[in-house]
Design a protein around this motif. Structure first.
Motif, mmCIF file in Angstrom:
data_model
loop_
_atom_site.group_PDB
_atom_site.id
_atom_site.type_symbol
_atom_site.label_atom_id
_atom_site.label_comp_id
_atom_site.label_asym_id
_atom_site.label_seq_id
_atom_site.Cartn_x
_atom_site.Cartn_y
_atom_site.Cartn_z
ATOM 1 N N ARG A 6 -8.004 -10.551 -7.091
ATOM 2 C CA ARG A 6 -6.850 -9.841 -7.638
ATOM 3 C C ARG A 6 -6.082 -10.709 -8.614
ATOM 4 N NH1 ARG A 6 -5.674 -10.851 -2.360
ATOM 5 N NH2 ARG A 6 -3.918 -12.210 -1.910
ATOM 6 N N LYS A 37 3.035 3.009 -5.327
ATOM 7 C CA LYS A 37 1.927 2.249 -5.899
ATOM 8 C C LYS A 37 2.177 2.041 -7.377
ATOM 9 C CE LYS A 37 -1.747 3.569 -2.684
ATOM 10 N NZ LYS A 37 -3.146 4.043 -2.557
ATOM 11 N N VAL A 39 1.706 -1.433 -10.623
ATOM 12 C CA VAL A 39 1.043 -2.630 -11.120
ATOM 13 C C VAL A 39 2.077 -3.734 -11.258
ATOM 14 C CG1 VAL A 39 -0.238 -3.649 -13.045
ATOM 15 C CG2 VAL A 39 -0.716 -1.298 -12.337
ATOM 16 N N GLY A 42 -0.430 -7.541 -13.679
ATOM 17 C CA GLY A 42 -1.786 -7.131 -14.006
ATOM 18 C C GLY A 42 -2.641 -6.720 -12.836
ATOM 19 N N ALA A 43 -2.078 -6.661 -11.632
ATOM 20 C CA ALA A 43 -2.860 -6.303 -10.449
ATOM 21 C C ALA A 43 -2.222 -5.118 -9.735
ATOM 22 C CB ALA A 43 -2.966 -7.497 -9.498
ATOM 23 N N ALA A 44 -3.020 -4.425 -8.941
ATOM 24 C CA ALA A 44 -2.502 -3.309 -8.165
ATOM 25 C C ALA A 44 -1.428 -3.785 -7.203
ATOM 26 C CB ALA A 44 -3.638 -2.641 -7.397
ATOM 27 N N GLU A 68 7.569 -10.479 -15.182
ATOM 28 C CA GLU A 68 6.336 -10.495 -15.970
ATOM 29 C C GLU A 68 6.578 -11.080 -17.359
ATOM 30 O OE1 GLU A 68 4.994 -6.432 -15.891
ATOM 31 O OE2 GLU A 68 3.492 -6.881 -14.357
ATOM 32 N N SER A 72 3.654 -13.790 -17.150
ATOM 33 C CA SER A 72 2.401 -13.120 -17.488
ATOM 34 C C SER A 72 1.586 -13.896 -18.511
ATOM 35 C CB SER A 72 2.708 -11.724 -18.038
ATOM 36 O OG SER A 72 1.530 -11.129 -18.511
ATOM 37 N N GLN A 171 2.531 -14.583 -8.246
ATOM 38 C CA GLN A 171 2.548 -13.301 -7.543
ATOM 39 C C GLN A 171 3.360 -13.406 -6.255
ATOM 40 O OE1 GLN A 171 -1.705 -12.419 -7.409
ATOM 41 N NE2 GLN A 171 -1.378 -10.718 -8.811
#
Length: 289
Positions: A6, A37, A39, A42-44, A68, A72, A171
């Motif tokens: 991830r 749900k 993002v 860049g990930a779920a 971000e 990012s 993250q």
């Protein structure tokens, strides 16, 4: 530095998977709860929170977007991308200074197994499936956590071509910041999974949250703590060799905060078994699977 699947999605082409929130169910089967749900980095990402707290989602999404813009690697205007491009960043965001300070401490603790300057290795392997020894040597010459100077008013990289990735720690940091926002709003029973997983309290039903570290894995109980998992196969680069590495198939870490769990799981995936327990304890982790 080790990167799970991830985490890898933010750097190079690849499939990502967020934490599997085992035992959480749609609203129809869990009165009073809702699942969001989206993002993040860049990930779920997803969250389980009370139905009457859904009006906080704009604030949560704004905080994710703000962070971000700092961390990012896929946003050309982020603070991190600007630092990598110029080799120096004046008046850096306080969050970037904090995360790099945490990263430096863990790099020292692990003798460089955790190293945020491995981005040149990712770039090399993204360009060439089987890089030459000369190319590996050139990329490895740019990897050295000690070459990052971090001050409150300035961050600088020691050599041209050095670059940083924070996908093994950011993250977790973002997860903690969102959890802190929700706690300030009075929420005490929430599960936040923005790449790593952080629980505020337990499940409203009076039991622990159940979090599976990977698809098909046994769920682990979580109450007012954080979990992070690294699956290094194919997605770990050893700073010492410049090649894919990893000493375990999967490693999961529990800690009081997601930033600690994230960074420690990243570091332990490259350490030999006889060093993991001491490093985990010194770094603040509470359990390792």
């Amino acid at each position: 530095m080790t990167l799970s699947r991830r985490r890898f999605v933010a750097i190079a082409a690849g499939a990502g998977a967020a934490a599997v929130l085992a035992g959480t169910v749609p609203a129809a089967a869990a009165p009073g709860l809702r699942r969001w749900k989206g993002v993040a980095l860049g990930a779920a990402a997803e969250m389980i929170l009370p139905a009457d707290a859904m009006d906080l989602l704009p604030a949560v999404q704004a905080e994710i977007a703000r962070l971000e813009a700092i961390f990012s690697l896929y946003r050309p205007d982020s603070a991190l991308v600007r630092l990598n491009a110029a080799g120096v960043l004046e008046a850096p965001p306080l969050e970037l200074v904090e995360v790099l300070g945490r990263a430096r401490a863990l790099s020292a603790l692990t003798d460089g197994a955790f190293d945020v300057t491995v981005q040149p290795l990712w770039a090399l392997h993204a360009r060439a499936a089987d890089p030459t020894l000369a190319d590996l040597a050139a990329a490895r010459a740019l990897v050295d956590w000690r070459g990052v100077s971090v001050e409150a008013d300035r961050i600088a990289l020691a050599r041209p071509g050095m670059a940083i990735t924070l996908n093994g720690i950011a993250q977790g940091y973002v997860t903690d910041r969102v959890a802190a926002l929700l706690r300030r709003e009075g929420l005490t029973e929430v599960l936040v999974a923005l790449g790593e997983t952080r629980a505020l309290g337990g499940h409203p039903a009076g039991r622990p949250w159940q979090v599976a570290p990977a698809a098909g894995a046994e769920a682990l109980p979580l109450v007012d703590a954080a979990l992070a998992t690294t699956e290094p196969a194919g997605h770990v680069f050893d700073p010492a060799t410049g090649r894919p590495g990893g000493t375990v198939a999967r490693i999961t870490v529990q800690a009081p905060t997601a930033v600690v769990a994230d960074a420690v799981s990243t570091a332990l995936a490259l350490l030999p078994a006889d060093r993991r327990a001491a490093v985990a304890e010194a770094a603040g982790a509470t359990r390792v699977w």
